[in-house]
Design a protein around this motif. Sequence first.
Motif, PDB file in Angstrom:
ATOM      1  N   ARG A 269       5.970   7.203   4.450  1.00 59.81           N
ATOM      2  CA  ARG A 269       4.597   6.706   4.302  1.00 59.81           C
ATOM      3  C   ARG A 269       4.303   5.627   5.333  1.00 59.81           C
ATOM      4  O   ARG A 269       3.204   5.552   5.880  1.00 59.81           O
ATOM      5  CB  ARG A 269       4.365   6.171   2.893  1.00 59.81           C
ATOM      6  CG  ARG A 269       4.277   7.278   1.846  1.00 59.81           C
ATOM      7  CD  ARG A 269       4.072   6.698   0.463  1.00 59.81           C
ATOM      8  NE  ARG A 269       3.970   7.744  -0.547  1.00 59.81           N
ATOM      9  CZ  ARG A 269       3.835   7.514  -1.834  1.00 59.81           C
ATOM     10  NH1 ARG A 269       3.782   6.259  -2.300  1.00 59.81           N
ATOM     11  NH2 ARG A 269       3.765   8.511  -2.690  1.00 59.81           N
TER      12      ARG A 269
ATOM     13  N   SER B 244       0.813  -1.217   0.000  1.00 61.69           N
ATOM     14  CA  SER B 244       0.000   0.000   0.000  1.00 61.69           C
ATOM     15  C   SER B 244       0.847   1.268   0.000  1.00 61.69           C
ATOM     16  O   SER B 244       0.373   2.328  -0.390  1.00 61.69           O
ATOM     17  CB  SER B 244      -0.925   0.009   1.223  1.00 61.69           C
ATOM     18  OG  SER B 244      -0.172   0.116   2.421  1.00 61.69           O
TER      19      SER B 244
ATOM     20  N   PHE C  84       3.241   2.044  -1.925  1.00 58.45           N
ATOM     21  CA  PHE C  84       3.712   2.388  -3.265  1.00 58.45           C
ATOM     22  C   PHE C  84       2.696   3.205  -4.075  1.00 58.45           C
ATOM     23  O   PHE C  84       2.949   3.532  -5.226  1.00 58.45           O
ATOM     24  CB  PHE C  84       4.098   1.116  -4.024  1.00 58.45           C
ATOM     25  CG  PHE C  84       5.325   0.461  -3.473  1.00 58.45           C
ATOM     26  CD1 PHE C  84       6.567   0.696  -4.039  1.00 58.45           C
ATOM     27  CD2 PHE C  84       5.253  -0.377  -2.375  1.00 58.45           C
ATOM     28  CE1 PHE C  84       7.715   0.115  -3.532  1.00 58.45           C
ATOM     29  CE2 PHE C  84       6.391  -0.970  -1.858  1.00 58.45           C
ATOM     30  CZ  PHE C  84       7.622  -0.724  -2.432  1.00 58.45           C
ATOM     31  N   THR C  85       1.553   3.519  -3.460  1.00 60.06           N
ATOM     32  CA  THR C  85       0.520   4.299  -4.128  1.00 60.06           C
ATOM     33  C   THR C  85       0.321   5.593  -3.360  1.00 60.06           C
ATOM     34  O   THR C  85       0.144   5.550  -2.145  1.00 60.06           O
ATOM     35  CB  THR C  85      -0.797   3.505  -4.168  1.00 60.06           C
ATOM     36  OG1 THR C  85      -0.557   2.262  -4.808  1.00 60.06           O
ATOM     37  CG2 THR C  85      -1.869   4.249  -4.914  1.00 60.06           C
ATOM     38  N   PRO C  86       0.352   6.725  -4.031  1.00 63.46           N
ATOM     39  CA  PRO C  86       0.560   6.900  -5.461  1.00 63.46           C
ATOM     40  C   PRO C  86       2.036   6.790  -5.830  1.00 63.46           C
ATOM     41  O   PRO C  86       2.922   6.987  -4.997  1.00 63.46           O
ATOM     42  CB  PRO C  86       0.060   8.325  -5.708  1.00 63.46           C
ATOM     43  CG  PRO C  86       0.333   9.041  -4.421  1.00 63.46           C
ATOM     44  CD  PRO C  86       0.131   8.007  -3.330  1.00 63.46           C
ATOM     45  N   GLU C  87       2.261   6.476  -7.106  1.00 64.17           N
ATOM     46  CA  GLU C  87       3.630   6.427  -7.614  1.00 64.17           C
ATOM     47  C   GLU C  87       4.186   7.847  -7.709  1.00 64.17           C
ATOM     48  O   GLU C  87       3.423   8.791  -7.880  1.00 64.17           O
ATOM     49  CB  GLU C  87       3.668   5.784  -9.010  1.00 64.17           C
ATOM     50  CG  GLU C  87       3.412   4.307  -9.005  1.00 64.17           C
ATOM     51  CD  GLU C  87       3.623   3.683 -10.373  1.00 64.17           C
ATOM     52  OE1 GLU C  87       3.522   4.395 -11.398  1.00 64.17           O
ATOM     53  OE2 GLU C  87       3.888   2.474 -10.414  1.00 64.17           O
TER      54      GLU C  87
ATOM     55  N   ASP D 168       3.720  -7.011  -1.417  1.00 60.97           N
ATOM     56  CA  ASP D 168       2.286  -6.739  -1.320  1.00 60.97           C
ATOM     57  C   ASP D 168       1.638  -7.361  -0.088  1.00 60.97           C
ATOM     58  O   ASP D 168       0.784  -6.749   0.536  1.00 60.97           O
ATOM     59  CB  ASP D 168       1.585  -7.203  -2.590  1.00 60.97           C
ATOM     60  CG  ASP D 168       0.215  -6.582  -2.741  1.00 60.97           C
ATOM     61  OD1 ASP D 168       0.086  -5.373  -2.439  1.00 60.97           O
ATOM     62  OD2 ASP D 168      -0.720  -7.290  -3.132  1.00 60.97           O
TER      63      ASP D 168
ATOM     64  N   ARG E 252       6.806  -3.525  -5.200  1.00 60.63           N
ATOM     65  CA  ARG E 252       5.445  -3.491  -4.638  1.00 60.63           C
ATOM     66  C   ARG E 252       4.812  -4.881  -4.682  1.00 60.63           C
ATOM     67  O   ARG E 252       4.224  -5.341  -3.700  1.00 60.63           O
ATOM     68  CB  ARG E 252       4.575  -2.492  -5.401  1.00 60.63           C
ATOM     69  CG  ARG E 252       3.142  -2.432  -4.851  1.00 60.63           C
ATOM     70  CD  ARG E 252       2.249  -1.534  -5.663  1.00 60.63           C
ATOM     71  NE  ARG E 252       2.102  -2.093  -6.995  1.00 60.63           N
ATOM     72  CZ  ARG E 252       2.018  -1.381  -8.118  1.00 60.63           C
ATOM     73  NH1 ARG E 252       2.055  -0.068  -8.073  1.00 60.63           N
ATOM     74  NH2 ARG E 252       1.884  -1.962  -9.277  1.00 60.63           N
TER      75      ARG E 252
ATOM     76  N   SER F  71      10.068  -0.347  -9.029  1.00 64.20           N
ATOM     77  CA  SER F  71       9.073  -0.003  -8.018  1.00 64.20           C
ATOM     78  C   SER F  71       7.885  -0.964  -8.067  1.00 64.20           C
ATOM     79  O   SER F  71       7.426  -1.448  -7.030  1.00 64.20           O
ATOM     80  CB  SER F  71       8.596   1.436  -8.238  1.00 64.20           C
ATOM     81  OG  SER F  71       7.626   1.780  -7.288  1.00 64.20           O
ATOM     82  N   ARG F  72       7.395  -1.245  -9.245  1.00 66.44           N
ATOM     83  CA  ARG F  72       6.238  -2.146  -9.379  1.00 66.44           C
ATOM     84  C   ARG F  72       6.590  -3.574  -8.986  1.00 66.44           C
ATOM     85  O   ARG F  72       5.783  -4.262  -8.351  1.00 66.44           O
ATOM     86  CB  ARG F  72       5.700  -2.076 -10.798  1.00 66.44           C
ATOM     87  CG  ARG F  72       5.069  -0.715 -11.078  1.00 66.44           C
ATOM     88  CD  ARG F  72       4.729  -0.489 -12.525  1.00 66.44           C
ATOM     89  NE  ARG F  72       4.439   0.939 -12.730  1.00 66.44           N
ATOM     90  CZ  ARG F  72       4.742   1.595 -13.819  1.00 66.44           C
ATOM     91  NH1 ARG F  72       5.316   0.985 -14.842  1.00 66.44           N
ATOM     92  NH2 ARG F  72       4.469   2.889 -13.911  1.00 66.44           N
TER      93      ARG F  72
END
Length: 104
Positions: free
Chosen positions: A97, A5, A7-10, A31, A27, A23-24
Amino acid sequence: MQMGSLFTPEPEQWGLRGDPYLSRALREALDETSIPSTDEGVDNLLLDRIKDMTGVDLRQELQEALYREEFAHGGMSSGQIHVPTWRDRFVPLLIARAAGSRRD
């Protein structure tokens, strides 16, 4: 709360073209992982996973960029990871974050 969570927003701006793919992937790998209870725990988790995915320890890497074919998807800097961006911006952003999520 789970690490994915964070990683949002990028970020709106990346260092090099491989950065969003790292990054993806990060994530996705994190997750289902719970956010550690300390900033140091988050930092260590992120840096360890990045090392697993890139073969590079951001704490010690001297090169500004590194190439990983799995993150190459076209363009001039395709597959390039910008080490200072990860070390100085993205990892600290994710730690912040995480700290914010612990206060909520």
